[in-house]
Design an enzyme around this catalytic site. Structure first.
Site, PDB file in Angstrom:
ATOM      1  N   TYR A  20      40.596  35.808  19.282  1.00 31.26           N
ATOM      2  CA  TYR A  20      40.849  34.391  19.572  1.00 31.26           C
ATOM      3  C   TYR A  20      40.170  33.417  18.615  1.00 31.26           C
ATOM      4  O   TYR A  20      40.316  32.218  18.786  1.00 31.26           O
ATOM      5  CB  TYR A  20      40.564  34.038  21.032  1.00 31.26           C
ATOM      6  N   GLU A  51      44.956  28.893  25.648  1.00 30.19           N
ATOM      7  CA  GLU A  51      44.860  30.359  25.548  1.00 30.19           C
ATOM      8  C   GLU A  51      44.465  30.941  26.890  1.00 30.19           C
ATOM      9  O   GLU A  51      43.560  30.436  27.532  1.00 30.19           O
ATOM     10  CB  GLU A  51      43.774  30.749  24.532  1.00 30.19           C
ATOM     11  N   CYS A  91      46.637  60.803  64.782  1.00 28.90           N
ATOM     12  CA  CYS A  91      46.839  60.887  66.219  1.00 28.90           C
ATOM     13  C   CYS A  91      47.750  62.080  66.450  1.00 28.90           C
ATOM     14  O   CYS A  91      48.766  62.242  65.772  1.00 28.90           O
ATOM     15  CB  CYS A  91      47.510  59.607  66.716  1.00 28.90           C
ATOM     16  N   ARG A  95      28.147  39.876  22.616  1.00 27.68           N
ATOM     17  CA  ARG A  95      27.682  38.498  22.572  1.00 27.68           C
ATOM     18  C   ARG A  95      26.180  38.434  22.870  1.00 27.68           C
ATOM     19  O   ARG A  95      25.460  37.625  22.279  1.00 27.68           O
ATOM     20  CB  ARG A  95      28.458  37.701  23.612  1.00 27.68           C
ATOM     21  N   ASP A  98      55.065  60.461  19.165  1.00 28.87           N
ATOM     22  CA  ASP A  98      53.647  60.827  19.213  1.00 28.87           C
ATOM     23  C   ASP A  98      53.373  62.114  18.448  1.00 28.87           C
ATOM     24  O   ASP A  98      52.337  62.264  17.808  1.00 28.87           O
ATOM     25  CB  ASP A  98      53.194  61.032  20.670  1.00 28.87           C
ATOM     26  N   TYR A 107      52.817  61.487  14.832  1.00 35.44           N
ATOM     27  CA  TYR A 107      51.498  60.882  14.633  1.00 35.44           C
ATOM     28  C   TYR A 107      50.421  61.971  14.697  1.00 35.44           C
ATOM     29  O   TYR A 107      49.557  62.067  13.825  1.00 35.44           O
ATOM     30  CB  TYR A 107      51.244  59.801  15.693  1.00 35.44           C
ATOM     31  N   CYS A 111      53.138  58.719  71.383  1.00 34.54           N
ATOM     32  CA  CYS A 111      52.369  57.544  70.936  1.00 34.54           C
ATOM     33  C   CYS A 111      53.278  56.367  70.599  1.00 34.54           C
ATOM     34  O   CYS A 111      54.168  56.483  69.757  1.00 34.54           O
ATOM     35  CB  CYS A 111      51.546  57.937  69.714  1.00 34.54           C
ATOM     36  N   GLU A 167      38.202  39.203  22.626  1.00 37.86           N
ATOM     37  CA  GLU A 167      37.822  39.762  23.913  1.00 37.86           C
ATOM     38  C   GLU A 167      38.242  41.224  23.970  1.00 37.86           C
ATOM     39  O   GLU A 167      39.379  41.563  23.636  1.00 37.86           O
ATOM     40  CB  GLU A 167      38.554  38.962  25.003  1.00 37.86           C
ATOM     41  N   LYS A 221      42.430  32.930  29.410  1.00 32.86           N
ATOM     42  CA  LYS A 221      41.033  33.368  29.334  1.00 32.86           C
ATOM     43  C   LYS A 221      40.981  34.799  29.850  1.00 32.86           C
ATOM     44  O   LYS A 221      41.022  35.053  31.049  1.00 32.86           O
ATOM     45  CB  LYS A 221      40.138  32.453  30.164  1.00 32.86           C
ATOM     46  N   LYS A 264      41.519  24.325  23.629  1.00 32.04           N
ATOM     47  CA  LYS A 264      40.709  24.058  22.441  1.00 32.04           C
ATOM     48  C   LYS A 264      41.375  22.962  21.629  1.00 32.04           C
ATOM     49  O   LYS A 264      42.599  23.015  21.407  1.00 32.04           O
ATOM     50  CB  LYS A 264      40.591  25.319  21.581  1.00 32.04           C
ATOM     51  N   CYS A 270      43.061  58.320  70.067  1.00 35.96           N
ATOM     52  CA  CYS A 270      43.939  57.323  69.463  1.00 35.96           C
ATOM     53  C   CYS A 270      43.809  55.981  70.191  1.00 35.96           C
ATOM     54  O   CYS A 270      43.948  55.935  71.419  1.00 35.96           O
ATOM     55  CB  CYS A 270      45.377  57.836  69.539  1.00 35.96           C
ATOM     56  N   ASP A 295      39.738  38.343  30.944  1.00 33.59           N
ATOM     57  CA  ASP A 295      38.532  38.696  31.683  1.00 33.59           C
ATOM     58  C   ASP A 295      37.976  40.009  31.158  1.00 33.59           C
ATOM     59  O   ASP A 295      38.286  41.085  31.641  1.00 33.59           O
ATOM     60  CB  ASP A 295      38.859  38.792  33.175  1.00 33.59           C
ATOM     61  N   CYS A 312      47.391  55.504  72.090  1.00 35.36           N
ATOM     62  CA  CYS A 312      47.899  56.343  73.188  1.00 35.36           C
ATOM     63  C   CYS A 312      46.838  57.263  73.779  1.00 35.36           C
ATOM     64  O   CYS A 312      47.125  58.010  74.706  1.00 35.36           O
ATOM     65  CB  CYS A 312      49.104  57.156  72.723  1.00 35.36           C
ATOM     66  N   LYS A 362      39.390  27.183  35.399  1.00 32.87           N
ATOM     67  CA  LYS A 362      39.345  28.469  36.086  1.00 32.87           C
ATOM     68  C   LYS A 362      40.487  28.637  37.098  1.00 32.87           C
ATOM     69  O   LYS A 362      40.965  27.664  37.681  1.00 32.87           O
ATOM     70  CB  LYS A 362      38.004  28.601  36.826  1.00 32.87           C
TER      71      LYS A 362
HETATM   72  S1  IVH Z   1      36.398  30.848  23.060  1.00 29.06           S
HETATM   73  C1  IVH Z   1      33.105  28.359  21.677  1.00 29.06           C
HETATM   74  N1  IVH Z   1      38.656  31.850  23.880  1.00 29.06           N
HETATM   75  O1  IVH Z   1      35.098  33.347  27.782  1.00 29.06           O
HETATM   76  C2  IVH Z   1      34.173  29.117  22.377  1.00 29.06           C
HETATM   77  N2  IVH Z   1      36.658  32.559  24.943  1.00 29.06           N
HETATM   78  O2  IVH Z   1      32.742  31.453  28.627  1.00 29.06           O
HETATM   79  C3  IVH Z   1      33.724  30.411  22.876  1.00 29.06           C
HETATM   80  N3  IVH Z   1      36.989  34.231  26.679  1.00 29.06           N
HETATM   81  O3  IVH Z   1      32.270  34.666  26.237  1.00 29.06           O
HETATM   82  C4  IVH Z   1      34.731  31.298  23.414  1.00 29.06           C
HETATM   83  N4  IVH Z   1      39.174  34.387  26.479  1.00 29.06           N
HETATM   84  O4  IVH Z   1      34.222  36.201  26.619  1.00 29.06           O
HETATM   85  C5  IVH Z   1      37.323  31.821  24.032  1.00 29.06           C
HETATM   86  N5  IVH Z   1      40.725  32.686  24.481  1.00 29.06           N
HETATM   87  C6  IVH Z   1      39.396  32.659  24.632  1.00 29.06           C
HETATM   88  C7  IVH Z   1      38.743  33.465  25.596  1.00 29.06           C
HETATM   89  C8  IVH Z   1      37.355  33.360  25.711  1.00 29.06           C
HETATM   90  C9  IVH Z   1      38.094  34.828  27.123  1.00 29.06           C
HETATM   91  C10 IVH Z   1      35.628  34.484  27.228  1.00 29.06           C
HETATM   92  C11 IVH Z   1      34.648  34.949  26.188  1.00 29.06           C
HETATM   93  C12 IVH Z   1      33.486  34.006  26.254  1.00 29.06           C
HETATM   94  C13 IVH Z   1      33.701  33.313  27.565  1.00 29.06           C
HETATM   95  C14 IVH Z   1      33.250  31.887  27.450  1.00 29.06           C
END
Ligand code: IVH
Length: 678
Positions: free
Chosen positions: A230, A118, A431, A141, A37, A40, A437, A178, A120, A295, A413, A122, A416, A319
């Site tokens: 993605y 992939e 306590c 978005r 570091d 850098y 106790c 994301e 998903k 996909k 307490c 969060d 006790c 999900k």
């Molecule tokens: S594809 C047409 N790939 O999920 C496809 N989305 O409900 C559009 N997300 O708003 C998204 N990981 O924020 C895609 N590997 C992934 C993802 C992903 C998270 C989220 C993204 C999107 C929401 C879709």
């Protein structure tokens, strides 16, 4: 300096930008740092200096832009050239099979379809535009059609390339992905916020959203955000990859992070395997995911499938169980830990969250209750992530009923009925019936018997568990009443070990006062404090009757320690146990203390140096303290006297220089014997 930079300066700036971009990529995208570091930082400062001297050298892709300038961002609206769609959800294996059937029906496809799986992530979807390889604009978005310009904030995220890497960089490209906050960063951020008494974030997603929506990019720069790509879209359609997977490889080669858990599989059953594998891994991943996205891999098939309303027909999200749910606090109970700490626990209307039914959540302490402002009857967010115990993370104030009740600490307490005390400046309430106790029983016995306390050999955790569980012992006083016949019946307790244990307990009948005081396990009373208090007061009776003020006249005893000692001796149950110890034949030895008027060295500060042949340094120190002197580590003009033993060094020299009186060992022992110390 406003001169034009020389050619070599221009080249140096270019070189620094390239080096820093490389190091940054290795560190944040590949997770493989190549330089320390400090290196850098040094190069970074060099570039900053050059850019300060010659502002013309500042470029859009300069790593110095990552710290976030002083200007506030405006979040101007941005229309997406290609709308940012959402995804349909599948909530069961069968719903995923239905999706696959719809895909094949529409394609009139007999074979299995190839899918990319992939995680998903969060977080929040972002769209990044690069022109000739340089990041020009980043947007959220929004509603899918129009988002907000967050370019300045996005630049601060170290895993976002400011300039695309590699040779084949398209003229214009949009990369989507994301932005998220890894779990560790989220925990750290919330800890910092709550230590400052500020509002915390409910989950990493909210933390990422809140951080990205900061008006000041310099604030975003300090938040631990990451970005994972993605998908990509090119304006020049001729150059499009033929599969989604290939697109991901290109994005990766341009220097983006892509998710290492991504897989290519054939057929829906393989998708389901991927789902279940990822669900297993979920808790071990360093970031949160709320499902898996499937996909269709072939871009041609994607095109044929097209879209329906606002979601593609070629993708779906399956999900995972939710990690947050809403429920109602039906009550608050108080639990007593083994060290006496009182923990409020919310009793919840049972709710399915994080894959299990949750009906309790810890509220930690009263400060946390105040911070969350949680009341009985409130509707709350409950979060259970991974194996972590469920937490109440937020109250929905707008759903608070008129009948909601404020939570108060009970006066005594629940186990006790000794007083509960909360010392000023401490978050935890406790306590004070430590010796008695039942919740603290095993811990109290373990401490009492430990090596530094009464050192009862052989009485380890295992035996304490057995003796307490079999109800042979409930307080430390009962130890002394144990008979050999109580022990020999116990599993794995032979005749010899029973003898030894009884003998060991027996030899702990006449403890010196400070050890006994320490063994009582009063909060904050460690060995050193116990010694100081014992030699100051001389008897347990005197200690138990001392006021908080007189306790505080002992060196190193402050209001917190004094408060704990007072409340310990105010508990009738503790006193009953002390009485029981006495009745069982335990005699703690009084210490010889001289009354204040007989402390001839009171108010003096002495220093010991060199080694003494007739006593250890600790003994010499104790003798001096018993005569009322304070013993310091270094010599100053305020030092009253120095005792110089064998091979005394710089302290002796300093004492001589400052004209501080010096005693040799003989003179010192003479002084001690004058005052009755042999
Ligand atoms: S594809 C047409 N790939 O999920 C496809 N989305 O409900 C559009 N997300 O708003 C998204 N990981 O924020 C895609 N590997 C992934 C993802 C992903 C998270 C989220 C993204 C999107 C929401 C879709």
């Amino acid at each position: 300096m406003t001169d034009q930079p020389t050619t070599s300066t221009v080249h140096r700036a270019e070189e620094l930008r390239r080096l820093l971009a490389d190091y940054n990529y290795q560190y944040y995208v590949l997770d493989e740092p190549t330089v320390p570091d400090s290196e850098y930082d040094r190069l970074f400062r060099e570039l900053q200096q050059l850019e300060n001297d010659y502002p013309d050298l500042r470029t859009a892709d300069s790593p110095t832009r990552r710290v976030g300038g002083a200007a506030e961002t405006s979040f101007a609206p941005v229309t997406h050239r290609i709308p940012m769609l959402s995804l349909d959800n599948a909530f069961s294996d069968d719903e995923l099979r239905d999706f696959d059937r719809r895909v094949r029906d529409r394609l009139v496809y007999e074979q299995d379809v190839e899918y990319v799986c992939e995680p998903k992530l969060d977080g929040l979807a972002v769209s990044l535009h690069y022109e000739n390889g340089i990041l020009e604009r980043a947007a959220t978005r929004g509603d899918g059609q129009t988002g907000e310009d967050i370019t300045e904030n996005i630049r601060t995220i170290p895993s976002v390339p400011l300039r695309l890497r590699g040779k084949s960089v398209p003229e214009r490209v949009e990369v989507r992905g994301e932005v998220y906050m890894p779990k560790a960063g989220f925990e750290r951020l919330n800890k910092t916020l709550s230590a400052k008494g500020e509002k915390t974030f409910v989950n990493p997603r909210n933390a990422a959203a809140g951080s990205l929506r900061q008006k000041k990019p310099s604030v975003t720069a300090k938040r631990p955000l990451e970005m994972c790509a993605y998908s990509m879209a090119l304006e020049d359609e001729a150059d499009l990859p033929s599969t989604h997977w290939e697109g991901l490889q290109r994005v990766k080669n341009w220097g983006f992070r892509t998710n290492p858990e991504m897989r290519r599989v054939t057929g829906v059953e393989a998708c389901l395997d991927a789902y279940h594998d990822l669900l297993e891994k979920r808790n071990d991943l360093p970031y949160e995911i709320d499902g898996i996205v499937f996909k269709v891999n072939s871009m041609e098939l994607q095109e044929t499938l097209g879209f329906v309303s606002r979601a593609p027909r070629w993708a779906i999200a399956q999900k995972f169980p939710a990690q947050e749910e809403l429920t109602v606090v039906e009550g608050v109970e108080f639990q007593v830990g083994r060290t006496g700490a009182i923990t409020p626990v919310a009793r919840l209307k049972p709710v399915f969250v994080g894959g299990v039914t949750v009906s309790n959540a810890t509220l930690h302490n009263m400060d946390e209750i105040a911070r969350l402002d949680v009341r009985i009857g409130d509707t709350v967010f409950v979060r259970r992530a991974g194996d972590v115990i469920p937490q109440v993370v937020k109250v929905l104030i707008e759903r608070r009923p008129d009948t909601a009740e404020v939570v108060t600490l009970p006066p005594d307490c629940p186990v006790c009925h000794s007083d509960i005390v909360q010392i000023d400046g401490e978050a935890v309430a406790r306590c004070s019936g430590g010796l008695f106790c039942p919740a603290q029983r095993k811990e109290a016995i373990r401490h009492y018997a430990s090596r530094k306390a009464l050192d009862i050999e052989g009485l380890g955790d295992k035996w304490i568990d057995i003796l307490v569980d079999r109800e042979l012992v409930s307080t430390v006083a009962d130890l002394y009443l144990l008979k050999k016949s109580d022990l020999t019946g116990l599993e794995r307790m032979g005749d010899k070990s029973a003898d030894n244990l009884i003998k060991a307990i027996d030899s702990a009948r006449k403890p010196v006062l400070w050890k006994f005081l320490y063994a009582l396990g009063i909060r904050e009373v460690g060995e050193a404090t116990a010694k100081a208090i014992a030699s100051h007061f001389g008897t347990l009776e005197a200690i138990s009757e001392a006021s908080e003020e007189s306790l505080q006249s002992v060196p190193d005893v402050g209001p917190i320690v004094a408060g704990h000692i007072r409340s310990f001796f105010e508990q009738p149950h503790n006193n009953e146990t002390l009485e029981a110890l006495k009745n069982a034949g335990v005699e703690w030895q009084s210490e010889d203390v001289l009354p204040a008027q007989e402390q001839p060295l009171k108010g003096e500060t002495w220093v010991l140096t060199g080694s003494l042949s007739t006593m250890t340094r600790d003994q010499a120190k104790a003798h001096l303290e018993s005569l009322g002197a304070k013993v310091a580590g270094s010599v100053s003009a305020k030092t009253s006297c120095v005792v110089a033993g064998e091979s005394a060094g710089s302290k002796l020299a300093k004492a001589e220089k400052l004209n501080v009186p010096v005693l040799d060992e003989q003179e010192f022992t003479d002084l001690l014997s004058e005052h009755g110390i042999a």
